[in-house]
Design a protein around this motif. Structure first.
Motif, PDB file in Angstrom:
ATOM      1  N   THR A 135      -4.432  -8.130  -3.493  1.00 21.61           N
ATOM      2  CA  THR A 135      -3.348  -7.705  -3.830  1.00 21.61           C
ATOM      3  C   THR A 135      -2.466  -7.045  -2.498  1.00 21.61           C
ATOM      4  O   THR A 135      -2.836  -6.477  -1.496  1.00 21.61           O
ATOM      5  CB  THR A 135      -3.274  -6.488  -4.762  1.00 21.61           C
ATOM      6  OG1 THR A 135      -1.823  -6.001  -5.068  1.00 21.61           O
ATOM      7  CG2 THR A 135      -4.382  -5.489  -4.586  1.00 21.61           C
ATOM      8  N   ILE A 136      -1.327  -7.621  -2.501  1.00 22.87           N
ATOM      9  CA  ILE A 136      -0.391  -7.284  -1.182  1.00 22.87           C
ATOM     10  C   ILE A 136       0.419  -5.823  -1.770  1.00 22.87           C
ATOM     11  O   ILE A 136       1.063  -5.393  -0.800  1.00 22.87           O
ATOM     12  CB  ILE A 136       0.667  -8.330  -0.866  1.00 22.87           C
ATOM     13  CG1 ILE A 136       0.936  -8.409   0.438  1.00 22.87           C
ATOM     14  CG2 ILE A 136       1.617  -8.485  -1.892  1.00 22.87           C
ATOM     15  CD1 ILE A 136       1.616  -9.637   0.893  1.00 22.87           C
ATOM     16  N   SER A 137       0.315  -5.648  -3.010  1.00 20.54           N
ATOM     17  CA  SER A 137       1.081  -4.521  -3.316  1.00 20.54           C
ATOM     18  C   SER A 137       1.145  -3.144  -2.564  1.00 20.54           C
ATOM     19  O   SER A 137       2.263  -2.754  -2.049  1.00 20.54           O
ATOM     20  CB  SER A 137       0.849  -3.907  -4.937  1.00 20.54           C
ATOM     21  OG  SER A 137       1.085  -5.207  -5.622  1.00 20.54           O
TER      22      SER A 137
ATOM     23  N   PRO B 266      10.335 -10.723  10.501  1.00 17.94           N
ATOM     24  CA  PRO B 266       9.845 -11.191   9.397  1.00 17.94           C
ATOM     25  C   PRO B 266       8.195 -11.375   9.563  1.00 17.94           C
ATOM     26  O   PRO B 266       7.894 -12.205  10.170  1.00 17.94           O
ATOM     27  CB  PRO B 266      10.507 -12.351   8.893  1.00 17.94           C
ATOM     28  CG  PRO B 266      11.706 -12.559   9.826  1.00 17.94           C
ATOM     29  CD  PRO B 266      11.295 -12.019  11.220  1.00 17.94           C
ATOM     30  N   VAL B 267       7.509 -10.506   8.813  1.00 16.58           N
ATOM     31  CA  VAL B 267       6.045 -10.525   8.981  1.00 16.58           C
ATOM     32  C   VAL B 267       5.533 -11.061   7.814  1.00 16.58           C
ATOM     33  O   VAL B 267       5.805 -10.573   6.824  1.00 16.58           O
ATOM     34  CB  VAL B 267       5.503  -9.084   9.191  1.00 16.58           C
ATOM     35  CG1 VAL B 267       4.126  -9.000   9.267  1.00 16.58           C
ATOM     36  CG2 VAL B 267       6.214  -8.368  10.566  1.00 16.58           C
ATOM     37  N   GLN B 268       4.644 -12.187   8.024  1.00 17.17           N
ATOM     38  CA  GLN B 268       4.088 -12.494   6.630  1.00 17.17           C
ATOM     39  C   GLN B 268       2.535 -12.329   6.871  1.00 17.17           C
ATOM     40  O   GLN B 268       1.739 -12.495   7.678  1.00 17.17           O
ATOM     41  CB  GLN B 268       4.201 -14.013   6.651  1.00 17.17           C
ATOM     42  CG  GLN B 268       3.516 -14.862   5.598  1.00 17.17           C
ATOM     43  CD  GLN B 268       4.189 -15.882   5.114  1.00 17.17           C
ATOM     44  OE1 GLN B 268       4.725 -16.646   5.902  1.00 17.17           O
ATOM     45  NE2 GLN B 268       3.965 -16.236   3.729  1.00 17.17           N
ATOM     46  N   PHE B 269       2.064 -11.286   5.817  1.00 14.85           N
ATOM     47  CA  PHE B 269       0.580 -10.881   5.796  1.00 14.85           C
ATOM     48  C   PHE B 269      -0.106 -12.083   5.245  1.00 14.85           C
ATOM     49  O   PHE B 269       0.387 -12.263   3.939  1.00 14.85           O
ATOM     50  CB  PHE B 269       0.596  -9.649   4.876  1.00 14.85           C
ATOM     51  CG  PHE B 269       1.206  -8.470   5.572  1.00 14.85           C
ATOM     52  CD1 PHE B 269       0.463  -7.843   6.828  1.00 14.85           C
ATOM     53  CD2 PHE B 269       2.512  -8.113   5.443  1.00 14.85           C
ATOM     54  CE1 PHE B 269       1.156  -6.841   7.388  1.00 14.85           C
ATOM     55  CE2 PHE B 269       3.177  -6.788   6.237  1.00 14.85           C
ATOM     56  CZ  PHE B 269       2.465  -6.341   7.131  1.00 14.85           C
ATOM     57  N   LEU B 270      -1.035 -12.487   5.754  1.00 16.75           N
ATOM     58  CA  LEU B 270      -1.917 -13.479   4.983  1.00 16.75           C
ATOM     59  C   LEU B 270      -3.309 -13.174   4.952  1.00 16.75           C
ATOM     60  O   LEU B 270      -3.794 -12.605   5.799  1.00 16.75           O
ATOM     61  CB  LEU B 270      -1.561 -14.703   6.348  1.00 16.75           C
ATOM     62  CG  LEU B 270      -0.537 -15.379   6.281  1.00 16.75           C
ATOM     63  CD1 LEU B 270      -0.096 -16.170   7.430  1.00 16.75           C
ATOM     64  CD2 LEU B 270      -0.043 -16.409   4.909  1.00 16.75           C
TER      65      LEU B 270
ATOM     66  N   GLY C 240      12.269 -13.365   1.611  1.00 16.37           N
ATOM     67  CA  GLY C 240      11.132 -14.438   1.375  1.00 16.37           C
ATOM     68  C   GLY C 240      10.071 -13.892   0.970  1.00 16.37           C
ATOM     69  O   GLY C 240       9.596 -13.150   0.446  1.00 16.37           O
ATOM     70  N   GLU C 241       9.027 -14.756   1.660  1.00 16.69           N
ATOM     71  CA  GLU C 241       7.740 -14.608   1.486  1.00 16.69           C
ATOM     72  C   GLU C 241       7.120 -13.697   2.747  1.00 16.69           C
ATOM     73  O   GLU C 241       5.890 -13.550   2.806  1.00 16.69           O
ATOM     74  CB  GLU C 241       6.996 -15.984   1.764  1.00 16.69           C
ATOM     75  CG  GLU C 241       7.018 -16.852   0.717  1.00 16.69           C
ATOM     76  CD  GLU C 241       6.929 -18.282   1.178  1.00 16.69           C
ATOM     77  OE1 GLU C 241       5.962 -18.592   1.976  1.00 16.69           O
ATOM     78  OE2 GLU C 241       7.782 -19.282   0.761  1.00 16.69           O
ATOM     79  N   ALA C 242       8.071 -12.854   3.452  1.00 15.11           N
ATOM     80  CA  ALA C 242       7.694 -12.216   4.411  1.00 15.11           C
ATOM     81  C   ALA C 242       8.357 -10.764   4.151  1.00 15.11           C
ATOM     82  O   ALA C 242       9.038 -10.512   3.170  1.00 15.11           O
ATOM     83  CB  ALA C 242       8.084 -12.515   5.898  1.00 15.11           C
TER      84      ALA C 242
END
Lengths: 152, 172
Positions: free
Chosen positions: B55-57, B81-85, B72-74
């Motif tokens: 969970t990214i919450s 814009p940081v995208q956590f993967l 968006g997705e970040a």
């Protein structure tokens, strides 16, 4: 066949290669500064590349795969902690994806739909969600844009 | 990006995230020429819920409480814009554990090593990954012996052979 004479352009390619080497040799900070300038000069969404842009069909296919994986993973994790029987019901033809729990206790037999997700009009609809943490976060973490997720 | 990395380090110190490392185009830029990219890919072990769901919450809650907004997705952290993967396979998990400790200006951070980046590029196999992989190999930053061992351990030998046949006729 007539023999044509073409100009020698090897020096152009050599110069390009040298420039590429020089760029690669810059410090990480200098290279990130170049990327930051590129981002400013050409912000995201300024142009669309139709060749690489995901089509609706591709998007749907990707969502379908991710939803199945998430439900299966959730069922697998839940199965370790419960005695109930978990059944993944995937209807890829109509894009409905369910997780059903069957259990028997002192009161009798129960049949519960834990999760119902479907894909409609390029959106992921969470029709029912009885998971403890909520499935939306997992969908987002898997790469489905938040804007594409709707709750029923 | 300095401020962005400082926020990531603070998140790690606060226990919101576990060990993180930079991957994707920005990590590749550490080794090769810069290329257009819009976000910073940050790989990490996601905190798992009681049910084992990732969970990214908590990450988003922490950042949004500090005024950073999703994009968006970040999520935009100090202009990036940081995208956590999540570490989505054993290869990424290993890349994360073995990431190189580096310093960006004054901020310590981690990037995937060239060998792990190469293996991940081979695994993902998109045209842009192949392009970057060719550049990485051309730069000579890759320890070929280490890469061979890595590819064997993660079952990527067939992909490597196919890549060599297509792009590296002269590879020794």
């Amino acid at each position: 066949m007539e023999q044509k004479n073409y100009p020698d352009v090897s020096h152009i390619f050599a110069a390009k290669e040298e420039r590429r080497r020089q760029l690669a040799a810059l410090s990480w900070e200098e290279k990130v500064a170049i990327i930051e300038k590129m981002r400013q000069a050409m912000p995201r969404g300024m142009w669309h590349d139709s060749a690489t842009e995901e089509t609706d069909a591709q998007k749907q296919k990707r969502y379908r795969t991710l939803i199945k994986q998430i439900i299966e993973h959730y069922a697998e994790q839940r199965a370790h902690k419960n005695t109930e029987e978990l059944i993944c019901v995937f209807d890829a033809h109509n894009d409905n994806y369910l997780l059903v729990a069957l259990a028997t206790d002192q009161i009798g037999r129960s049949h519960t739909v834990l999760l119902h997700i479907r894909i409609k009009d390029n959106h992921v609809l969470i029709e029912l969600d009885h998971t403890e943490q909520g499935i939306a976060a997992s969908l987002v973490a898997s790469g489905i844009p938040e804007a594409a997720i709707k709750t029923g | 990006m300095e401020k962005t990395l400082a926020v990531l380090n603070q998140m790690e110190a606060d226990g919101v995230i576990q060990r993180y490392a930079i991957g994707g185009a920005i990590a590749a830029t550490f080794y090769i020429e810069p290329a257009q990219t819009y976000d910073l890919d940050v790989f990490l072990l996601f905190p798992a819920s009681k049910l084992g769901l990732i969970t990214i919450s908590p990450i988003y809650s922490y950042l949004m409480a500090r005024g950073y907004q999703p994009e968006g997705e970040a999520i935009n952290i100090e202009g990036w814009p940081v995208q956590f993967l999540p570490a989505f396979n054993p290869l990424i998990e290993e890349a994360l554990a073995n990431a190189a400790e580096v310093v960006y200006r004054t901020i310590p951070t981690r990037v995937f090593t060239a060998e792990y980046l190469a293996a991940i590029m081979l695994y993902t196999g998109r045209p842009k990954d192949h392009t970057r992989l060719i550049q990485l190999l051309a730069e000579g930053t890759i320890n070929r012996g280490a890469l061979t061992v890595l590819l064997r351990r993660h079952g990527l030998e067939a992909k490597w052979e196919s890549f060599k046949r297509r792009f590296l006729d002269t590879w020794g």
